[in-house]
Motif scaffolding. Structure first.
Motif, PDB file in Angstrom:
ATOM      1  N   GLU A 121       0.053 -16.440 -17.288  1.00 57.16           N
ATOM      2  CA  GLU A 121      -1.096 -15.560 -17.541  1.00 57.16           C
ATOM      3  C   GLU A 121      -1.882 -15.313 -16.256  1.00 57.16           C
ATOM      4  O   GLU A 121      -2.344 -14.192 -16.003  1.00 57.16           O
ATOM      5  CB  GLU A 121      -1.989 -16.171 -18.616  1.00 57.16           C
ATOM      6  N   ARG A 122      -2.029 -16.361 -15.453  1.00 56.26           N
ATOM      7  CA  ARG A 122      -2.753 -16.169 -14.189  1.00 56.26           C
ATOM      8  C   ARG A 122      -1.984 -15.248 -13.252  1.00 56.26           C
ATOM      9  O   ARG A 122      -2.555 -14.368 -12.605  1.00 56.26           O
ATOM     10  CB  ARG A 122      -2.996 -17.519 -13.503  1.00 56.26           C
ATOM     11  N   ARG A 123      -0.670 -15.436 -13.209  1.00 59.83           N
ATOM     12  CA  ARG A 123       0.163 -14.588 -12.353  1.00 59.83           C
ATOM     13  C   ARG A 123       0.132 -13.132 -12.841  1.00 59.83           C
ATOM     14  O   ARG A 123       0.073 -12.196 -12.046  1.00 59.83           O
ATOM     15  CB  ARG A 123       1.596 -15.121 -12.352  1.00 59.83           C
ATOM     16  N   LYS A 124       0.172 -12.965 -14.156  1.00 56.44           N
ATOM     17  CA  LYS A 124       0.148 -11.607 -14.708  1.00 56.44           C
ATOM     18  C   LYS A 124      -1.189 -10.929 -14.410  1.00 56.44           C
ATOM     19  O   LYS A 124      -1.253  -9.713 -14.159  1.00 56.44           O
ATOM     20  CB  LYS A 124       0.402 -11.635 -16.220  1.00 56.44           C
ATOM     21  N   LYS A 125      -2.263 -11.707 -14.447  1.00 55.42           N
ATOM     22  CA  LYS A 125      -3.570 -11.149 -14.124  1.00 55.42           C
ATOM     23  C   LYS A 125      -3.598 -10.632 -12.690  1.00 55.42           C
ATOM     24  O   LYS A 125      -4.168  -9.570 -12.398  1.00 55.42           O
ATOM     25  CB  LYS A 125      -4.647 -12.211 -14.334  1.00 55.42           C
TER      26      LYS A 125
END
Length: 368
Positions: free
Chosen positions: A133-137
């Motif tokens: 999720e952090r990477r996608k953000k």
């Protein structure tokens, strides 16, 4: 044209289905769940459990390294999670729900430990979710070029991954140890625990009886209007000098219950440690003799029940109820004699050293 790399969205979708699968698996392992006919039982559940557990530990180690080493690679992580779901996780659940293969006690313990392992694996998947999720953000805010500059997990995320991995390792090691010990190892450990509980209760009863005259010898020893705490709350269940009948029952109980503790030692050494290691579902018992697993299940129920009855016996003493104490002592001794008689012969249906010893032990327990 090379295939398009797996996206973070695909990875997140997979984690969602994986967590749902784990929830389903854990439900199938609850004490009240019925066997899942869609999961075929393996021929040797303990060997299958050990193999699947070792494989899961290996996969978890690899996945941990993938999560800790930048950049995050969705395709590799997707492959690893898929391998775990279709391989060791399914195998673990199939072995844990194999009806009739492990016996009630072992199967219950296996289910508890597999559920714990599934929960630990779910924490690892949760780490995947948070990192993805952090990477996608980063991708959504700055595009793929910005995401490639990701330096990897933060220190807090690293510690979370390592902690979750460590819990999986511990759960795997515990399950492998259970499998290595087999049914005999489990029943020995349980019997030793129950024996310890029984002897602790006996010691407490003995101390309660020895404390009989402590307060009576100190007349006028209370301080102030209300006295001390023991006088306020303990006088009602103190054993007084005049309670000669109850004191006799107490002394008799302590003596006989210590003999029951000796029986536990003999059962552990001569019967539980010698339980056959062959699969209980296919165990060939001697002609005219019950299947060893059936006998073992009956024996363990008796061994477990005796400490519980000693608790009831103690309650009768604390209530200063001599008749109830006699009843509970007789019941506990009856269970002990039933246990000794049940396995008077060995697992092959033959007499041995325990056979003669148990006869003498029952005679001694029956003595006034």
């Amino acid at each position: 044209m090379p295939p398009k790399p797996a996206s973070l969205r695909t990875l997140l979708d997979l984690t969602s289905t994986t967590l749902a699968l784990l929830t389903h698996f854990q439900s199938s392992l609850s004490p009240t769940a019925t066997a899942d006919a869609s999961i075929p039982p393996p021929p040797n559940p303990l060997q299958a459990l050990k193999a699947c557990t070792s494989l899961l530990k290996s996969h978890t180690t690899t996945l941990s390294l993938l999560l800790l080493t930048p950049p995050l690679t969705p395709s590799a992580i997707i492959t690893k999670i898929g391998d775990v779901s279709s391989g060791p996780l399914t195998g673990l659940v199939g072995a844990a729900v194999a009806e009739g293969e492990l016996g009630d006690l072992m199967q219950a313990e296996v289910k508890v430990q597999v559920r714990r392992l599934l929960g630990a694996w779910g924490e690892v998947v949760g780490c995947v979710v948070r990192l993805a999720e952090r990477r996608k953000k980063l991708e959504d805010e700055g595009g793929a070029a910005q995401a490639k500059k990701d330096d990897g997990p933060t220190e807090g995320e690293r510690q979370a991954v390592l902690a979750a991995t460590g819990v999986v390792w511990e759960a795997c090691d515990a399950l492998v140890k259970l499998c290595d010990g087999g049914i005999a190892g489990l029943v020995v450990r349980k019997a030793e625990e129950w024996r310890s509980v029984l002897l602790d209760a006996v010691e407490e009863l003995k101390e309660w009886g020895d404390d009989v005259d402590d307060d009576d010898a100190e007349e006028g020893g209370s301080d102030g209007e209300f006295g001390d705490e023991d006088e306020m709350f303990g006088a009602a269940n103190k054993l007084g000098k005049e309670d000669k009948e109850l004191k006799e029952v107490l002394d008799k109980s302590v003596k006989k219950l210590k003999m029951v503790g000796v029986l536990y030692q003999a059962l552990i050494k001569r019967r539980l440690k010698t339980f056959p290691s062959i699969s209980p579902a296919t165990a060939a018992s001697a002609k005219g003799h019950k299947n060893p697993m059936t006998t073992l299940e009956e024996l363990m129920k008796l061994i477990k029940s005796m400490p519980e009855q000693v608790d009831d016996l103690a309650s009768a003493f604390y209530d200063l109820d001599a008749d109830e104490a006699k009843t509970m002592l007789d019941k506990c001794c009856g269970e002990a004699k039933s246990a000794a008689t049940l396995v008077k012969q060995n697992w092959s249906g033959n007499d041995d050293e325990f056979t003669a010893w148990s006869t003498k032990w029952v005679d001694a327990l029956n003595a006034p």
